[in-house]
Every structure is written in C-alpha cells, then in structure tokens.
Design a protein around this motif. Sequence first.
Motif, PDB file in Angstrom:
ATOM      1  N   ALA A 112     -92.009  37.978  53.005  1.00 38.01           N
ATOM      2  CA  ALA A 112     -91.022  38.505  52.050  1.00 38.01           C
ATOM      3  C   ALA A 112     -90.268  39.686  52.671  1.00 38.01           C
ATOM      4  O   ALA A 112     -90.186  40.773  52.093  1.00 38.01           O
ATOM      5  CB  ALA A 112     -91.682  38.885  50.721  1.00 38.01           C
ATOM      6  N   ARG A 143     -93.386  33.173  46.335  1.00 37.55           N
ATOM      7  CA  ARG A 143     -92.476  32.010  46.176  1.00 37.55           C
ATOM      8  C   ARG A 143     -93.345  30.750  46.133  1.00 37.55           C
ATOM      9  O   ARG A 143     -93.642  30.155  47.158  1.00 37.55           O
ATOM     10  CB  ARG A 143     -91.499  31.981  47.354  1.00 37.55           C
ATOM     11  CG  ARG A 143     -90.466  30.853  47.309  1.00 37.55           C
ATOM     12  CD  ARG A 143     -89.440  31.021  46.224  1.00 37.55           C
ATOM     13  NE  ARG A 143     -88.442  32.033  46.570  1.00 37.55           N
ATOM     14  CZ  ARG A 143     -87.308  31.803  47.222  1.00 37.55           C
ATOM     15  NH1 ARG A 143     -87.002  30.577  47.596  1.00 37.55           N
ATOM     16  NH2 ARG A 143     -86.460  32.776  47.480  1.00 37.55           N
ATOM     17  N   GLY A 165     -91.706  43.981  43.360  1.00 35.25           N
ATOM     18  CA  GLY A 165     -92.423  43.536  44.548  1.00 35.25           C
ATOM     19  C   GLY A 165     -93.522  44.517  44.938  1.00 35.25           C
ATOM     20  O   GLY A 165     -94.632  44.107  45.295  1.00 35.25           O
ATOM     21  N   PHE A 213     -86.297  40.018  50.644  1.00 35.40           N
ATOM     22  CA  PHE A 213     -87.518  40.228  49.856  1.00 35.40           C
ATOM     23  C   PHE A 213     -87.862  38.976  49.041  1.00 35.40           C
ATOM     24  O   PHE A 213     -88.413  39.066  47.950  1.00 35.40           O
ATOM     25  CB  PHE A 213     -87.386  41.452  48.936  1.00 35.40           C
ATOM     26  CG  PHE A 213     -87.142  42.743  49.667  1.00 35.40           C
ATOM     27  CD1 PHE A 213     -87.978  43.133  50.715  1.00 35.40           C
ATOM     28  CD2 PHE A 213     -86.078  43.569  49.326  1.00 35.40           C
ATOM     29  CE1 PHE A 213     -87.753  44.336  51.405  1.00 35.40           C
ATOM     30  CE2 PHE A 213     -85.849  44.765  50.014  1.00 35.40           C
ATOM     31  CZ  PHE A 213     -86.688  45.145  51.048  1.00 35.40           C
ATOM     32  N   SER A 214     -87.457  37.820  49.564  1.00 39.50           N
ATOM     33  CA  SER A 214     -87.776  36.550  48.920  1.00 39.50           C
ATOM     34  C   SER A 214     -87.178  36.460  47.501  1.00 39.50           C
ATOM     35  O   SER A 214     -87.645  35.688  46.670  1.00 39.50           O
ATOM     36  CB  SER A 214     -89.309  36.396  48.884  1.00 39.50           C
ATOM     37  OG  SER A 214     -89.675  35.096  48.614  1.00 39.50           O
ATOM     38  N   ASN A 231     -94.195  31.667  50.221  1.00 42.06           N
ATOM     39  CA  ASN A 231     -95.063  32.824  50.485  1.00 42.06           C
ATOM     40  C   ASN A 231     -95.726  33.200  49.164  1.00 42.06           C
ATOM     41  O   ASN A 231     -95.438  32.563  48.137  1.00 42.06           O
ATOM     42  CB  ASN A 231     -94.229  33.982  51.097  1.00 42.06           C
ATOM     43  CG  ASN A 231     -93.140  34.475  50.167  1.00 42.06           C
ATOM     44  OD1 ASN A 231     -93.377  34.665  48.971  1.00 42.06           O
ATOM     45  ND2 ASN A 231     -91.938  34.683  50.686  1.00 42.06           N
TER      46      ASN A 231
END
Length: 340
Positions: free
Chosen positions: A212, A187, A255, A247-248, A184
């Motif tokens: 996320a 990531r 974030g 939240f990845s 995402n």
Amino acid sequence: MMSMQYRTPSRLSRPLSVIGQGCWQIGADWGEVTDDSARAVLDAALEAGITFFDTADVYGDGRSEQLVGAMRTRLAESGGAEAPFVATKASRRADPFAPETFTEQNLRAWVERSRQNLAMDTLDLVQLHCPPPAIYREDRVFDVLDALAEEKKIAAWGVSVETCQEALLSLEREHLASIQIILNPFRLKPLDEVLLAAAEKGVAIITRVPLASGLLTGKFSPSSQFAANDHRSFNRHGEAFDQGETFSGVEYETGLTAVARLEQALDGEMPLAEASLRWILAQPGVTAAIPGASSGEQARRNAAAGSAPTAEQEAVLERFDAAVHETYDELLRETIHPRW
Ligand SMILES: NC(=O)c1ccc[n+]([C@@H]2O[C@H](COP(=O)([O-])OP(=O)(O)OC[C@H]3O[C@@H](n4cnc5c(N)ncnc54)[C@H](OP(=O)(O)O)[C@@H]3O)[C@@H](O)[C@H]2O)c1
C-alpha cells in the motif's frame, strides 16, 4: 539463508520468483533515486534470488527499462545465471484514457522502444498499462498483441488492471498470460472471484502495490512528509492517475488506524511488511508480489518474505489473516470494495 520460492503459471511456462522486484521507483518518478541506488536495488534483488522484474516504458520515461536492460546485459556478459524474467508495460506514452490511442502503429512503436531500452529481441511479457475499460471489449488491440507474439517480438502478453471487473473481462481472452492487480491486506476484492478464475486458466496473477505504497510497513505517522514530486503527496485523491494506486486507495488517517490494528495482531512476532507480503503469497492463485523499493536494503528485506513459511510463521499468519479480514470489514470495505 532462506531460499526464494518460484511459481510457474501454465500460460507463462517460465518460473517467476514469488517476490518480483517492482521497478517504478528506480525510474525516479517519485522521489530521487540515483543511478547508484537504482543499481543497488537491482543487485540486492538478484542476490536475494529475485528473477522477476516488473517495469514499464513510462517509468522515468524509459530510465527504469534501461537500468533493467543494463542489468540483463551485465548478467549475460558475466556468463552466469539464466536471464531474469522481465515484464514491461505499454500504452501510457500517449493519452492513456482515450481508446483512439491504442492504434496498431502506436503499439508497435512502443514495443519497439521497449525492445531497444531493454536490449531484448523478444520481450518476455508486455502488459497493457491499465487501459480504459472500453479496450477490454474490443478485439483489435488484442489482435495486434497476438501478431507481435507470432512475430516473436514478444513472448507473451498480459494486462495490468484497475478493477476486478476488468480482470474478469480480460480472462475471456484466450492468449492472455497474466493479470497484474492490486491485492494486499487493504484490498481484498480479488479474493472474491478473480484469483480463482485466473488459476483455473493458468493465468499468472502479479500483485502490485503489495505494501500500500509503504503504509503496510508501519513506518508512517500522521506527520510523515512526502516530496512534492511523490505521488503520495499529489495523488491522494486521484488527481494525476487512479486513486487506487496511492496507498491502495485508502484514506491516509484511516490507513494508519488499520495499520495499528494489524500491528497489534502481530504483537511484534513478524514485521508488518513481511506479514503483508507473506499473506499475499498465501492466497491461492497468486503467482508473485512485486514490492517496489527505494534502497537495496528494502529490496533485500522484501525478498526474504519469498521463502517458504515455517510452522511458527504460519501460526502468526493465521492470526494475521483473521485481523486482516476483520479490519477490512470494519474500516475499509465500504469505500474500497464497490470501487475496485
Ligand atoms: N498501473 C500499474 O501497472 C502499476 C501501478 C503501480 C505500481 N506498479 C508496479 O508495482 C510495483 C509496486 O508498487 P508500488 O511500488 O507502487 O507500491 P508498494 O510496493 O506497495 O510500496 C513501495 C514503497 O514502500 C516502501 N517500502 C518498500 N519496501 C520497504 C521495506 N522493506 N521497508 C520500508 N519501506 C519499504 C518504499 O517507500 P519509500 O519510497 O518511502 O522508501 C517503497 O517506495 C511498482 O514498483 C511497479 O512495478 C504498477
């Protein structure tokens, strides 16, 4: 209505809608999801052209599989559309961190239970559910999966991985059909090697946690509250399972800062959730993204990101892509890249 796109990776040989429906939520493992709202998610997904559903035997201890199975049965009885493609997962019904758990007896029992929950003779796809790293180097588990495929209990098998290194190791397996991995705007490491390597072999790339855990919808703030049984409350530091799944793996306040930068680049021309999903689908090698949803409305909105982008949307996405890389390099790379 914009129409859903479909992609057919050669090792699966069946088309998947590019937006698949993540079905963790409908197991009600995080937050309450009633049977009615679970059905509303599945119905909205089907109506929007989604033909790919991702579940697991542990979601709601089988509830998610049973709801997906009931949906398949309803569809078959109505004599309508072709059966949707269902991917499930196995290997977390006993200690998932212990390689000793991965016995032939356990694997067979788990697959048997999924066949019953889903009411399917042959499961479309069984993914190992983030097994410990040692498993990737051993033949024994993959031999059992091959045997199950020969017996037509499963049509294909794949892996859901935590890290890019695990993804690359799994690609050495000749009969691997799919890799499920987190990709995402927060990531980016799979872009380095994994996507291309999978594409060369015709292995499907199924991208999970595409929003996320909801951060990439832009709906959260420093004061957002999450229920006590929601992993966004209790797993921020990996207390219950891999930190990367919440939240990845991005620290919450960081974030929010990253979200503000991405929103700024979009300048109101596309919602952040839609941009995130479309950005994922534009990465070469990606087969599908599987956002989870806690309501039919979310499922509908996410599905709309599966249509082919217009020229105007492509221009917005180009700007977004630049912001994604810049934001990642400045705020996230240092903590995320070495770990996953
Ligand atoms: N180890 C594994 O193999 C593994 C691990 C994690 C996930 N998965 C799979 O991947 C799927 C997706 O991952 P995920 O569900 O963890 O994360 P995700 O898709 O990144 O986030 C899902 C959450 O985002 C929010 N959301 C989704 N669509 C929205 C929209 N249009 N507008 C506003 N909010 C929206 C919802 O939050 P609210 O609940 O706050 O409404 C939803 O619960 C799962 O369902 C599961 O199938 C697999």
